[in-house]
Design a protein around this motif. Structure first.
Motif, PDB file in Angstrom:
ATOM      1  N   GLY A  21       3.569   8.881   4.851  1.00  0.00           N
ATOM      2  CA  GLY A  21       2.998   8.101   3.717  1.00  0.00           C
ATOM      3  C   GLY A  21       2.842   8.980   2.472  1.00  0.00           C
ATOM      4  O   GLY A  21       3.049   8.363   1.445  1.00  0.00           O
ATOM      5  N   ALA A  22       2.240  10.117   2.554  1.00  0.00           N
ATOM      6  CA  ALA A  22       1.984  10.849   1.638  1.00  0.00           C
ATOM      7  C   ALA A  22       3.220  11.402   0.671  1.00  0.00           C
ATOM      8  O   ALA A  22       3.383  11.190  -0.422  1.00  0.00           O
ATOM      9  N   LEU A  24       6.231   9.589   0.865  1.00  0.00           N
ATOM     10  CA  LEU A  24       6.696   8.663   0.359  1.00  0.00           C
ATOM     11  C   LEU A  24       6.191   8.144  -1.018  1.00  0.00           C
ATOM     12  O   LEU A  24       6.643   8.016  -1.841  1.00  0.00           O
ATOM     13  N   ARG A  25       4.744   8.443  -1.050  1.00  0.00           N
ATOM     14  CA  ARG A  25       4.022   8.172  -2.075  1.00  0.00           C
ATOM     15  C   ARG A  25       4.309   9.343  -3.344  1.00  0.00           C
ATOM     16  O   ARG A  25       4.389   8.781  -4.304  1.00  0.00           O
ATOM     17  N   ARG A  27       7.108  10.885  -3.417  1.00  0.00           N
ATOM     18  CA  ARG A  27       8.404  10.498  -3.989  1.00  0.00           C
ATOM     19  C   ARG A  27       8.405   9.498  -4.922  1.00  0.00           C
ATOM     20  O   ARG A  27       8.921   9.493  -5.831  1.00  0.00           O
ATOM     21  N   ARG A  28       7.812   8.336  -4.505  1.00  0.00           N
ATOM     22  CA  ARG A  28       7.600   7.328  -5.643  1.00  0.00           C
ATOM     23  C   ARG A  28       7.081   7.731  -6.997  1.00  0.00           C
ATOM     24  O   ARG A  28       7.442   7.192  -8.258  1.00  0.00           O
ATOM     25  N   THR A  29       5.936   8.323  -6.740  1.00  0.00           N
ATOM     26  CA  THR A  29       5.401   8.979  -8.137  1.00  0.00           C
ATOM     27  C   THR A  29       6.366   9.925  -8.918  1.00  0.00           C
ATOM     28  O   THR A  29       6.358   9.935 -10.106  1.00  0.00           O
TER      29      THR A  29
END
Length: 408
Positions: A21-22, A24-25, A27-29
């Motif tokens: 999850g971290a 993915l977050r 990467r989105r950031t």
């Protein structure tokens, strides 16, 4: 699988899920930041293009402003010169009329030495007024007039001497067997008078100023030496720019009060094809000004001799405007210069292959002051000779003014 291994496995699964999850977050950031960075780059490029467009527009407006300002200044300069030219033309006409009145008075009252001396003082002042009017006319695009006869180099130098206030400080030395062509007589006399005026104004009162006439391989030099303080390098550079102008000289750039001498000399030299320089030091520590007359402005023709006896030249110069009362025996201003009294030889029309007159060095073109002292004369004889001398001196500046747009 034991009971103890079960919770550990679940803990690892939870940690793995949290890590995923971290990631993915993050990467989105990161993607959002990259997108934002790209947008900022695009905005920067747009702003840079706008800045370049503004810079081009500013440069265009500045160039247009400069061009329009230069055009306005040019129009103002031309209008100023036109007004000055019209005014000076009127003054020149009045000066010519006054000269005629003075000449008539000299012929009428020439037998009285006191009156003649006063009239010659008025004539001397009028010649200075005429020289200044001529200078302003030249700066405004006017011309000096047309002369119908040649004049010897010596007579041109003597004419220039008579156009300055402190004429009695000037000594003319040397002689050459050449005359100045008719179209260049007046310009050379005006330029030489401006140089003599500078030499007398910027040197100690009473200090002599010399004009040395010297033949050189390319023509004849008129060398003016004074005993003044000289010129600094900045003054020499400015004088050189005025004496060899590359463009039209602005009247407003000559200072207040305006300094006309070098500007007038440069314009006349460029117009008539001779050279003027003031970048040398005289033997007396002052300025050496040199006027170089090329062969094209010289001729071997002999001018008509003035009706004045050579042996009385120096004595008559002494009786010019500074004389206050008639004297039976005038005293020369300068000691006479020793010269060989060779008889003049006839000069033929021989020319070089290029059409220029051949040089002859055997006989003087004009009369040179004699070393023999003149006899004591009566007042009537002195007055008669003064009138003759005055007419002879004017021969170097006797012109028929014909205003027009063309150059002589």
């Amino acid at each position: 699988m034991t009971f103890a291994q079960g919770p550990l496995l679940w803990a690892l699964v939870v940690v793995a899920l949290v890590a995923v999850g971290a990631v993915l977050r993050a990467r989105r950031t990161n993607i959002g930041l990259r997108r934002q960075n790209a947008e900022l780059h695009q905005q920067r490029d747009v702003l840079q293009r706008q800045r370049d467009e503004l810079h081009v527009a500013y440069a265009g407006l500045t160039h247009q402003h400069s061009a329009e300002l230069a055009e306005v200044r040019k129009d103002a300069e031309e209008e100023t010169k036109a007004v000055l030219k019209a005014a000076v033309r009127t003054l020149q006409g009045l000066a010519d009329e006054q000269q005629v009145v003075i000449e008539n008075a000299q012929r009428k009252y020439g037998d009285d030495p006191g009156i003649l001396a006063d009239l010659m003082a008025i004539d001397h002042a009028n010649s200075q007024f005429g020289r200044r009017a001529q200078g302003i006319a030249v700066l405004c695009g006017g011309w000096l007039g047309r002369r119908e006869a040649v004049a010897s180099v010596f007579d041109v130098a003597r004419s220039a001497q008579g156009r300055i206030r402190q004429f009695d400080r000037v000594r003319v030395n040397g002689q050459v067997n050449f005359s100045v062509v008719s179209r260049a007589v007046e310009p050379v006399a005006v330029v030489l008078a401006e140089l003599l005026a500078n030499a007398t104004n910027y040197s100690a009162p009473g200090a002599p100023v010399e004009i040395n006439i010297q033949a050189v391989p390319t023509g004849v030099c008129l060398i003016v030496d004074d005993a003044g303080l000289g010129m600094g390098q900045e003054e020499k550079d400015r004088a050189a720019a005025l004496l060899a102008p590359q463009a039209a000289i602005s009247v407003s750039s000559l200072g207040i009060p305006p300094q006309f001498g070098f500007a007038v000399s440069g314009l006349l030299a460029a117009r008539y094809g001779f050279k003027v320089s003031v970048d040398s030091v005289s033997p007396y520590g002052g300025v050496r000004a040199v006027v170089l007359l090329p062969d094209e402005l010289l001729t071997g023709d002999v001018p008509s001799p003035p009706p004045v006896a050579a042996e009385h030249y120096d004595a008559d110069v002494a009786a010019l405007p500074r004389r206050q009362a008639p004297a039976p025996s005038p005293t020369p201003l300068f000691p006479p210069v020793a010269q060989s009294a060779a008889a003049p030889q006839p000069i033929g029309p021989a020319t070089t292959s290029g059409g220029l007159p051949k040089r002859r060095r055997k006989s003087p073109v004009s009369v040179v002051p004699s070393t023999e002292p003149g006899p004591v004369r009566s007042n009537e004889e002195t007055a008669s000779r003064l009138g003759a001398f005055q007419r002879g001196t004017r021969s170097g500046r006797d012109t028929t003014t014909m205003e027009g747009p063309e150059f002589q």
